[in-house]
Design a protein around this motif. Structure first.
Motif, PDB file in Angstrom:
ATOM      1  N   MET A 164     -17.476 -18.619 -35.325  1.00 36.78           N
ATOM      2  CA  MET A 164     -17.411 -17.273 -34.747  1.00 36.78           C
ATOM      3  C   MET A 164     -16.168 -16.541 -35.243  1.00 36.78           C
ATOM      4  N   GLY A 165     -15.040 -17.248 -35.308  1.00 37.79           N
ATOM      5  CA  GLY A 165     -13.812 -16.632 -35.797  1.00 37.79           C
ATOM      6  C   GLY A 165     -13.932 -16.186 -37.238  1.00 37.79           C
ATOM      7  N   ASN A 166     -14.506 -17.049 -38.070  1.00 33.74           N
ATOM      8  CA  ASN A 166     -14.682 -16.716 -39.484  1.00 33.74           C
ATOM      9  C   ASN A 166     -15.612 -15.519 -39.671  1.00 33.74           C
ATOM     10  N   LYS A 167     -16.590 -15.392 -38.784  1.00 31.34           N
ATOM     11  CA  LYS A 167     -17.564 -14.310 -38.901  1.00 31.34           C
ATOM     12  C   LYS A 167     -17.044 -12.996 -38.324  1.00 31.34           C
ATOM     13  N   GLU A 168     -16.362 -13.050 -37.181  1.00 32.72           N
ATOM     14  CA  GLU A 168     -16.013 -11.838 -36.442  1.00 32.72           C
ATOM     15  C   GLU A 168     -14.651 -11.269 -36.790  1.00 32.72           C
ATOM     16  N   PHE A 169     -13.697 -12.108 -37.156  1.00 32.38           N
ATOM     17  CA  PHE A 169     -12.337 -11.620 -37.382  1.00 32.38           C
ATOM     18  C   PHE A 169     -12.176 -10.993 -38.757  1.00 32.38           C
ATOM     19  N   ASP A 170     -11.441  -9.900 -38.788  1.00 32.20           N
ATOM     20  CA  ASP A 170     -10.931  -9.352 -40.031  1.00 32.20           C
ATOM     21  C   ASP A 170      -9.515  -9.897 -40.177  1.00 32.20           C
ATOM     22  N   ILE A 171      -9.343 -10.886 -41.037  1.00 29.25           N
ATOM     23  CA  ILE A 171      -8.054 -11.579 -41.102  1.00 29.25           C
ATOM     24  C   ILE A 171      -7.102 -10.991 -42.140  1.00 29.25           C
ATOM     25  N   ASN A 172      -7.493  -9.868 -42.750  1.00 34.88           N
ATOM     26  CA  ASN A 172      -6.568  -9.182 -43.664  1.00 34.88           C
ATOM     27  C   ASN A 172      -5.333  -8.716 -42.887  1.00 34.88           C
ATOM     28  N   ASN A 173      -4.173  -9.009 -43.421  1.00 39.14           N
ATOM     29  CA  ASN A 173      -2.899  -8.639 -42.800  1.00 39.14           C
ATOM     30  C   ASN A 173      -2.659  -9.316 -41.451  1.00 39.14           C
ATOM     31  N   THR A 174      -3.407 -10.380 -41.167  1.00 40.17           N
ATOM     32  CA  THR A 174      -3.179 -11.129 -39.933  1.00 40.17           C
ATOM     33  C   THR A 174      -1.889 -11.929 -40.046  1.00 40.17           C
ATOM     34  N   VAL A 175      -1.039 -11.785 -39.052  1.00 47.55           N
ATOM     35  CA  VAL A 175       0.239 -12.496 -39.036  1.00 47.55           C
ATOM     36  C   VAL A 175       0.137 -13.785 -38.234  1.00 47.55           C
ATOM     37  N   SER A 176      -0.669 -13.774 -37.167  1.00 48.89           N
ATOM     38  CA  SER A 176      -0.766 -14.964 -36.318  1.00 48.89           C
ATOM     39  C   SER A 176      -2.193 -15.197 -35.847  1.00 48.89           C
ATOM     40  N   LEU A 177      -2.504 -16.457 -35.651  1.00 48.95           N
ATOM     41  CA  LEU A 177      -3.752 -16.902 -35.043  1.00 48.95           C
ATOM     42  C   LEU A 177      -3.394 -17.823 -33.890  1.00 48.95           C
ATOM     43  N   CYS A 178      -4.110 -17.699 -32.773  1.00 53.02           N
ATOM     44  CA  CYS A 178      -3.839 -18.638 -31.681  1.00 53.02           C
ATOM     45  C   CYS A 178      -5.115 -18.944 -30.910  1.00 53.02           C
ATOM     46  N   LEU A 179      -5.080 -20.094 -30.257  1.00 53.48           N
ATOM     47  CA  LEU A 179      -6.197 -20.600 -29.469  1.00 53.48           C
ATOM     48  C   LEU A 179      -5.740 -20.769 -28.032  1.00 53.48           C
ATOM     49  N   GLY A 180      -6.516 -20.245 -27.094  1.00 54.55           N
ATOM     50  CA  GLY A 180      -6.182 -20.362 -25.681  1.00 54.55           C
ATOM     51  C   GLY A 180      -7.247 -21.112 -24.909  1.00 54.55           C
ATOM     52  N   LYS A 181      -6.812 -21.792 -23.851  1.00 49.92           N
ATOM     53  CA  LYS A 181      -7.712 -22.565 -22.993  1.00 49.92           C
ATOM     54  C   LYS A 181      -7.238 -22.413 -21.554  1.00 49.92           C
ATOM     55  N   VAL A 182      -8.169 -22.060 -20.659  1.00 56.46           N
ATOM     56  CA  VAL A 182      -7.841 -21.911 -19.240  1.00 56.46           C
ATOM     57  C   VAL A 182      -8.933 -22.594 -18.424  1.00 56.46           C
ATOM     58  N   ILE A 183      -8.524 -23.403 -17.444  1.00 56.75           N
ATOM     59  CA  ILE A 183      -9.476 -24.057 -16.550  1.00 56.75           C
ATOM     60  C   ILE A 183      -9.017 -23.845 -15.108  1.00 56.75           C
ATOM     61  N   PHE A 184      -9.922 -23.392 -14.270  1.00 55.83           N
ATOM     62  CA  PHE A 184      -9.690 -23.278 -12.831  1.00 55.83           C
ATOM     63  C   PHE A 184     -10.511 -24.348 -12.106  1.00 55.83           C
ATOM     64  N   LYS A 185      -9.861 -25.106 -11.248  1.00 56.01           N
ATOM     65  CA  LYS A 185     -10.567 -26.066 -10.406  1.00 56.01           C
ATOM     66  C   LYS A 185     -10.989 -25.397  -9.111  1.00 56.01           C
ATOM     67  N   GLY A 186     -12.238 -25.687  -8.685  1.00 57.45           N
ATOM     68  CA  GLY A 186     -12.719 -25.191  -7.413  1.00 57.45           C
ATOM     69  C   GLY A 186     -12.684 -26.288  -6.362  1.00 57.45           C
ATOM     70  N   PHE A 187     -13.849 -26.694  -5.890  1.00 48.59           N
ATOM     71  CA  PHE A 187     -13.906 -27.748  -4.874  1.00 48.59           C
ATOM     72  C   PHE A 187     -14.415 -29.058  -5.479  1.00 48.59           C
ATOM     73  N   THR A 188     -14.189 -30.146  -4.744  1.00 43.79           N
ATOM     74  CA  THR A 188     -14.619 -31.474  -5.174  1.00 43.79           C
ATOM     75  C   THR A 188     -15.589 -32.054  -4.156  1.00 43.79           C
ATOM     76  N   VAL A 189     -16.642 -32.687  -4.646  1.00 43.68           N
ATOM     77  CA  VAL A 189     -17.607 -33.398  -3.809  1.00 43.68           C
ATOM     78  C   VAL A 189     -17.394 -34.890  -4.029  1.00 43.68           C
ATOM     79  N   SER A 190     -17.310 -35.646  -2.948  1.00 42.46           N
ATOM     80  CA  SER A 190     -17.113 -37.091  -3.069  1.00 42.46           C
ATOM     81  C   SER A 190     -18.038 -37.833  -2.122  1.00 42.46           C
ATOM     82  N   MET A 191     -18.193 -39.118  -2.369  1.00 41.06           N
ATOM     83  CA  MET A 191     -19.019 -39.967  -1.515  1.00 41.06           C
ATOM     84  C   MET A 191     -18.203 -41.169  -1.061  1.00 41.06           C
ATOM     85  N   ASP A 192     -18.599 -41.752   0.079  1.00 39.95           N
ATOM     86  CA  ASP A 192     -17.960 -42.977   0.553  1.00 39.95           C
ATOM     87  C   ASP A 192     -18.289 -44.127  -0.393  1.00 39.95           C
TER      88      ASP A 192
END
Length: 265
Positions: A116-144
């Motif tokens: 997707m990056g190779n297809k969508e980005f115009d990397i001419n004159n690009t100075v930096s590339l970065c990758l981000g990751k975010v995860i939010f935890k909600g609730f947990t279900v458990s058993m005895d």
């Protein structure tokens, strides 16, 4: 020990608390589920006011029915979702080829994101590339832990079987940024309400983003090219309670002795 549930844009693992799998597919493909009759189990949802439910027929359909009952309950309605991420990472990339080095738990997804990056980005004159990751935890279900064993009658291969004791639901987002500005300025611009700060406007206008968010049980990725979409996700990852997310972490225990399953051990 907590394990990440791998996800794939095209394939949703049908997993639930009480499900049993061979150890070689647990927390990976989650295939070849063992469907022999099981003992009844208690499920606990760790809301501020815990919700307890009995599952007499331990299988996917019954678990789904309980989930539907739970999200209509007052305990769920009073549950306050976290407003801070459980995981938040931003990494500078030397090139898009490095995406697979930082998403090493899902090669297929890393490959898709790189394409997707190779297809969508115009990397001419690009100075930096970065990758981000975010995860939010909600609730947990458990058993005895089942005193009499999880099965009514133990299968012959029980020594190699693992049952899913806890399951944590949450949401996640991955994003790529290509910019004409250095990496440290990108990091600074993403702090706080970054879209509405005038000093960040020039940086954002000269940067490109590919954002993928996964917020519901279908595990389909919503794709955006907007920094505002990223901010909206960070401010409201569970859509004001309209979604409870999808399985992101799990814990497994061996059927034979209820010891904790550790991959590769």
């Amino acid at each position: 020990m907590e394990f990440k549930v791998g996800w794939d844009i095209a394939n949703t693992p049908y997993i639930y608390v009480g499900a049993v799998f061979p150890e070689n597919s647990f927390a990976t493909s989650f295939d070849k589920e063992i469907t022999s009759k099981k003992q009844s189990i208690n499920l606990c949802f760790d809301f501020t006011e815990p919700y307890i439910a009995m599952m007499n027929d331990v299988r996917q359909n019954e678990y789904n029915k309980i989930i539907k009952e739970v999200i209509r309950s007052k305990e769920y309605q009073n549950f306050k979702y976290p407003t801070r991420p459980y995981i938040a990472k931003l990494t500078e990339l030397k090139s898009l080829e490095n995406v697979e080095l930082y998403i090493d738990d899902n090669e297929n997804f890393a490959s898709i994101l790189k394409k997707m990056g190779n297809k969508e980005f115009d990397i001419n004159n690009t100075v930096s590339l970065c990758l981000g990751k975010v995860i939010f935890k909600g609730f947990t279900v458990s058993m005895d832990i089942p005193e009499k064993g999880i099965f009514v009658e133990n299968p012959t291969n029980k020594d190699n079987l693992v049952y899913l004791r806890t399951l944590t639901y949450g949401t996640s987002a991955y994003f790529l940024i290509a910019s004409k500005y250095p990496y440290n300025e990108i990091v600074s611009s993403l702090k706080g309400p970054f879209v509405k700060k005038q000093e960040n406007e020039e940086i954002l206008n000269n940067s490109q983003i590919i954002l993928l968010t996964i917020s519901d049980i279908r595990q389909t990725a919503d794709i955006s090219n907007s920094f505002e979409a990223l901010q909206n996700y960070l401010n409201n990852p569970f859509m004001s309670g309209e979604t409870y997310g999808y399985p992101i972490f799990c814990k497994g225990m061996y059927v034979k002795d209820n010891s904790t399953f550790i991959p590769g051990k």
